[in-house]
Enzyme design. Structure first.
Site, mmCIF file in Angstrom:
data_model
loop_
_atom_site.group_PDB
_atom_site.id
_atom_site.type_symbol
_atom_site.label_atom_id
_atom_site.label_comp_id
_atom_site.label_asym_id
_atom_site.label_seq_id
_atom_site.Cartn_x
_atom_site.Cartn_y
_atom_site.Cartn_z
ATOM 1 N N ASP A 165 -1.087 2.091 -8.533
ATOM 2 C CA ASP A 165 -0.502 2.376 -9.846
ATOM 3 C C ASP A 165 -0.191 1.074 -10.611
ATOM 4 O OD1 ASP A 165 0.470 4.067 -11.827
ATOM 5 O OD2 ASP A 165 1.604 5.304 -10.426
ATOM 6 N N ASP A 177 -0.778 10.123 -18.009
ATOM 7 C CA ASP A 177 -0.768 11.255 -17.084
ATOM 8 C C ASP A 177 -1.110 12.587 -17.744
ATOM 9 O OD1 ASP A 177 0.076 9.317 -15.403
ATOM 10 O OD2 ASP A 177 1.942 10.299 -14.819
HETATM 11 C C1 GLA Z 1 2.208 7.387 -12.525
HETATM 12 C C2 GLA Z 1 0.800 7.880 -12.227
HETATM 13 C C3 GLA Z 1 0.865 9.303 -11.683
HETATM 14 C C4 GLA Z 1 1.729 9.339 -10.436
HETATM 15 C C5 GLA Z 1 3.107 8.769 -10.732
HETATM 16 C C6 GLA Z 1 3.920 8.592 -9.470
HETATM 17 O O1 GLA Z 1 2.791 8.107 -13.560
HETATM 18 O O2 GLA Z 1 -0.007 7.816 -13.364
HETATM 19 O O3 GLA Z 1 -0.424 9.797 -11.412
HETATM 20 O O4 GLA Z 1 1.095 8.605 -9.422
HETATM 21 O O5 GLA Z 1 3.015 7.494 -11.349
HETATM 22 O O6 GLA Z 1 5.151 8.021 -9.706
#
Ligand code: GLA
Length: 393
Positions: free
Chosen positions: A148, A203
């Site tokens: 991430d 996301d």
């Molecule tokens: C980010 C990523 C998600 C997930 C969250 C976890 O938002 O884009 O896909 O992995 O972190 O905290």
């Protein structure tokens, strides 16, 4: 001069050894399951074991889903030697035990960390511990790492992800490297040699409009995807409850057309028959997993109504008609034009249908031919997906 030459010659294998990702992984888009969309931080050994069981017993594994990925929140600390510490209450037998269990089911195991100092949920990140963590993951026999981009401060994305790539390579266990940098630094322009897939957007949310916003952002990225290096429009929401089954069918079809990774994000233990039928539509999956590895391009954009085309091996193609509107639509479909569909918008020619069978991928039946043009009824937010099967192959 001669000395310099010998030094360079000596260093070449070292440079070569490090500046490399593992080749020959995910030559078709990865398929699997990830904990985040449904379970957020509520992950545990028990959950992952039950999901692995359900992946097999439901038929998902037989349909091609094989990576079981734990997202954020499995980690709580680092010990005095810098080793990452697993949440002992939630994972009482430690991570290796869980990896072994997942492997015993014939599945692969994925884990999550972050290029920054902390993960997005504030757990310890990988920054400064890249080589140590890569060794730890390799020791656990992990097969996939999602990495991430939270808490990265002033880090350079390409440098940070390249460092982790090198660490993974040095650790010696082939692992799929999934960059989760949300498209912030256009990873499609530089990550082909760094990772195997890269997120292109923020996301996904389990809503029609949010899913379509992500879909729209993929339009200009088709040429960057190919075997072993995929655009990732984020994990699937199919079955999580925020869309209708019709909309989930569309979501799944679009992801298949995009040659996107197919990471289910729902509770496999309790999914409905309809959710399972969507996720395991093998004809749709075959389009996603086509070995040519082409991402679909938009052939026609008529506002509410679009046509997307994905080239497939053997001079075949998949065509997806998309009704984005809130109204039902009757569309006139000329199969000769769809067969000849070209990414040059203005070049309209007509193909010869006689060597092709046209297959309706959701009806699971061949389209009766006879006339070249058909009127097709499309409910709101729906797709029609056709595969042109080459009978001369
Ligand atoms: C980010 C990523 C998600 C997930 C969250 C976890 O938002 O884009 O896909 O992995 O972190 O905290």
């Amino acid at each position: 001069m001669k000395n310099l030459f010998s030094i360079l010659l000596f260093m070449l294998p070292v440079i070569g050894l490090q500046a490399q990702k593992f080749d020959n992984l995910v030559l078709t888009p990865p398929m699997g399951w990830n904990s985040w969309n449904k379970f957020k931080c509520d992950v545990s050994e028990k959950l992952i074991m039950e999901i692995a069981d359900a992946m097999v017993s439901s038929g998902m594994a037989a349909a091609g889903y094989d990576y079981v990925v734990i997202d954020d929140c499995w980690q709580v600390d680092r010990d005095e030697t810098g080793e990452i510490v697993v949440d002992q209450e939630r994972f009482p037998h430690g991570m290796k035990y869980l990896v072994d269990y997942v492997h015993s089911k014939g599945l692969k195991f994925g884990i999550y960390s972050c290029a920054g100092t902390k993960t997005c949920q504030g757990r310890p990140g990988g920054r400064g511990y890249e080589f140590q963590d890569a060794r730890t993951y390799a020791g656990w026999e992990v097969d996939y790492l999602k990495y991430d981009w939270c808490n990265h401060s002033t880090q350079n994305a390409q440098a940070s992800y390249s460092l982790m790539r090198d660490a993974l390579y040095k650790a010696g266990r082939p692992m799929v490297f999934s960059l989760c940098e949300w498209g912030a630094n256009k990873p499609w322009e530089w990550a082909k040699d760094v990772g195997h897939l890269w997120r292109t957007t923020g996301d996904i949310v389990d809503r029609w409009d949010a899913m379509m916003t992500i879909f729209d952002a993929q339009k200009d990225l088709a040429n960057y995807a190919g075997p072993g290096h995929w655009n990732d429009p984020d994990m699937l929401e199919v079955g999580n409850g925020g869309m209708t089954d019709e909309e989930y069918r569309t979501h799944f079809s679009l992801w298949c057309m995009l040659a996107a990774p197919l990471m289910a994000g729902n509770d496999l233990r309790t999914m409905s028959d309809e959710t399972l039928a969507i996720l395991t539509n093998r004809e749709m999956i075959a389009i996603n997993q086509d070995t040519l590895g082409k991402q679909a391009f938009c052939f026609r954009d008529n506002g509410d109504y679009e046509i997307w085309v994905k080239k497939l091996v053997g001079d075949e193609r998949a065509v997806c008609l998309l009704n984005r509107s809130d109204e039902k639509k009757s569309v006139e479909v000329d199969f000769r034009v769809l067969l000849a569909a070209n990414d040059d918008y203005w070049k309209i020619s007509k193909g010869d249908l006689k060597n092709y069978t046209i297959r309706d991928v959701w009806e699971h039946q061949d389209v009766k031919q006879g006339k070249d043009v058909s009127l097709v009824e499309m409910p709101p937010h729906s797709v029609k997906v056709y595969r042109f099967i080459n009978n001369q192959k």
